[in-house]
Write a protein that holds these residues in place. Structure first.
Motif, PDB file in Angstrom:
ATOM      1  N   VAL A  84       0.873  -1.168   0.000  1.00  0.00           N
ATOM      2  CA  VAL A  84       0.000   0.000   0.000  1.00  0.00           C
ATOM      3  C   VAL A  84       0.912   1.219   0.000  1.00  0.00           C
ATOM      4  O   VAL A  84       1.855   1.288   0.786  1.00  0.00           O
ATOM      5  N   ALA A  85       0.616   2.171  -0.891  1.00  0.00           N
ATOM      6  CA  ALA A  85       1.393   3.416  -0.971  1.00  0.00           C
ATOM      7  C   ALA A  85       0.466   4.586  -0.656  1.00  0.00           C
ATOM      8  O   ALA A  85      -0.622   4.687  -1.229  1.00  0.00           O
ATOM      9  N   ARG A  86       0.897   5.440   0.279  1.00  0.00           N
ATOM     10  CA  ARG A  86       0.109   6.610   0.654  1.00  0.00           C
ATOM     11  C   ARG A  86       1.013   7.841   0.645  1.00  0.00           C
ATOM     12  O   ARG A  86       2.120   7.787   1.148  1.00  0.00           O
ATOM     13  N   ASN A  87       0.484   8.945   0.080  1.00  0.00           N
ATOM     14  CA  ASN A  87       1.283  10.164   0.116  1.00  0.00           C
ATOM     15  C   ASN A  87       0.981  10.936   1.381  1.00  0.00           C
ATOM     16  O   ASN A  87       0.015  10.656   2.088  1.00  0.00           O
ATOM     17  N   GLY A  88       1.825  11.890   1.697  1.00  0.00           N
ATOM     18  CA  GLY A  88       1.625  12.723   2.870  1.00  0.00           C
ATOM     19  C   GLY A  88       0.585  13.800   2.601  1.00  0.00           C
ATOM     20  O   GLY A  88       0.013  13.862   1.511  1.00  0.00           O
ATOM     21  N   TRP A  89       0.365  14.668   3.574  1.00  0.00           N
ATOM     22  CA  TRP A  89      -0.684  15.673   3.439  1.00  0.00           C
ATOM     23  C   TRP A  89      -0.395  16.676   2.335  1.00  0.00           C
ATOM     24  O   TRP A  89      -1.300  17.197   1.709  1.00  0.00           O
ATOM     25  N   ALA A  90       0.886  16.967   2.079  1.00  0.00           N
ATOM     26  CA  ALA A  90       1.264  17.873   0.991  1.00  0.00           C
ATOM     27  C   ALA A  90       1.589  17.025  -0.243  1.00  0.00           C
ATOM     28  O   ALA A  90       2.141  15.940  -0.132  1.00  0.00           O
ATOM     29  N   ASN A  91       1.249  17.516  -1.392  1.00  0.00           N
ATOM     30  CA  ASN A  91       1.394  16.733  -2.612  1.00  0.00           C
ATOM     31  C   ASN A  91       2.837  16.375  -2.955  1.00  0.00           C
ATOM     32  O   ASN A  91       3.085  15.385  -3.623  1.00  0.00           O
ATOM     33  N   HIS A  92       3.784  17.179  -2.511  1.00  0.00           N
ATOM     34  CA  HIS A  92       5.192  16.898  -2.795  1.00  0.00           C
ATOM     35  C   HIS A  92       5.815  15.953  -1.762  1.00  0.00           C
ATOM     36  O   HIS A  92       6.936  15.514  -1.921  1.00  0.00           O
ATOM     37  N   THR A  93       5.067  15.647  -0.682  1.00  0.00           N
ATOM     38  CA  THR A  93       5.569  14.765   0.363  1.00  0.00           C
ATOM     39  C   THR A  93       5.752  13.361  -0.213  1.00  0.00           C
ATOM     40  O   THR A  93       4.862  12.847  -0.871  1.00  0.00           O
ATOM     41  N   PRO A  94       6.885  12.724   0.024  1.00  0.00           N
ATOM     42  CA  PRO A  94       7.105  11.387  -0.537  1.00  0.00           C
ATOM     43  C   PRO A  94       6.070  10.360  -0.041  1.00  0.00           C
ATOM     44  O   PRO A  94       5.579  10.440   1.072  1.00  0.00           O
ATOM     45  N   PHE A  95       5.739   9.462  -0.926  1.00  0.00           N
ATOM     46  CA  PHE A  95       4.831   8.374  -0.584  1.00  0.00           C
ATOM     47  C   PHE A  95       5.502   7.454   0.432  1.00  0.00           C
ATOM     48  O   PHE A  95       6.730   7.296   0.439  1.00  0.00           O
ATOM     49  N   ILE A  96       4.709   6.842   1.275  1.00  0.00           N
ATOM     50  CA  ILE A  96       5.181   5.810   2.189  1.00  0.00           C
ATOM     51  C   ILE A  96       4.625   4.491   1.667  1.00  0.00           C
ATOM     52  O   ILE A  96       3.408   4.343   1.494  1.00  0.00           O
ATOM     53  N   ILE A  97       5.520   3.559   1.390  1.00  0.00           N
ATOM     54  CA  ILE A  97       5.127   2.265   0.851  1.00  0.00           C
ATOM     55  C   ILE A  97       5.298   1.217   1.951  1.00  0.00           C
ATOM     56  O   ILE A  97       6.390   1.056   2.491  1.00  0.00           O
ATOM     57  N   THR A  98       4.209   0.518   2.271  1.00  0.00           N
ATOM     58  CA  THR A  98       4.256  -0.512   3.305  1.00  0.00           C
ATOM     59  C   THR A  98       3.696  -1.814   2.752  1.00  0.00           C
ATOM     60  O   THR A  98       2.860  -1.812   1.853  1.00  0.00           O
ATOM     61  N   GLU A  99       4.159  -2.913   3.335  1.00  0.00           N
ATOM     62  CA  GLU A  99       3.636  -4.209   2.913  1.00  0.00           C
ATOM     63  C   GLU A  99       2.238  -4.380   3.470  1.00  0.00           C
ATOM     64  O   GLU A  99       1.966  -4.052   4.623  1.00  0.00           O
ATOM     65  N   ALA A 100       1.334  -4.866   2.644  1.00  0.00           N
ATOM     66  CA  ALA A 100      -0.075  -5.039   3.049  1.00  0.00           C
ATOM     67  C   ALA A 100      -0.250  -6.302   3.864  1.00  0.00           C
ATOM     68  O   ALA A 100       0.491  -7.227   3.788  1.00  0.00           O
TER      69      ALA A 100
END
Length: 100
Positions: A84-100
């Motif tokens: 699962v990949a989620r970005n931070g609150w700001a659009n330029h914030t790097p995505f955090i990728i975690t194992e589902a």
């Protein structure tokens, strides 16, 4: 033999409405862009071994990739992996990728 990688890309709740209108998620596996949509799983069949998974976003009409994050993944035969990949609150914030 081979396996697969599944990635679901989700925007942060704060900026989701804007991203749905103005940007599209970008999934790259070993440097090759895959078709991806917000909140949908994208599954790619791959050979076993090491692979590079990158997730970011691109505004419509732009070629720049924002908030890109990369994860190295090792696959074994017939052992699919999901992330699962989620970005931070700001659009330029790097995505955090975690194992589902």
């Amino acid at each position: 033999m081979g396996s697969s990688i599944t990635v679901s890309i989700h925007p942060h709740w704060f900026s989701a409405w804007f991203l749905y209108l103005a940007a599209k998620p970008v999934l790259q596996i070993d440097g090759v862009e895959q078709r991806a949509q917000w909140n949908s799983a994208c599954t790619v069949a791959l050979r076993s071994g090491a692979h590079k998974v990158s997730v970011g976003l691109r505004y419509r009409g732009s070629s720049s990739l924002l908030g890109s994050s990369t994860l190295k993944v090792g696959l074994r035969d017939n052992e699919p992996k999901a992330f699962v990949a989620r970005n931070g609150w700001a659009n330029h914030t790097p995505f955090i990728i975690t194992e589902a």
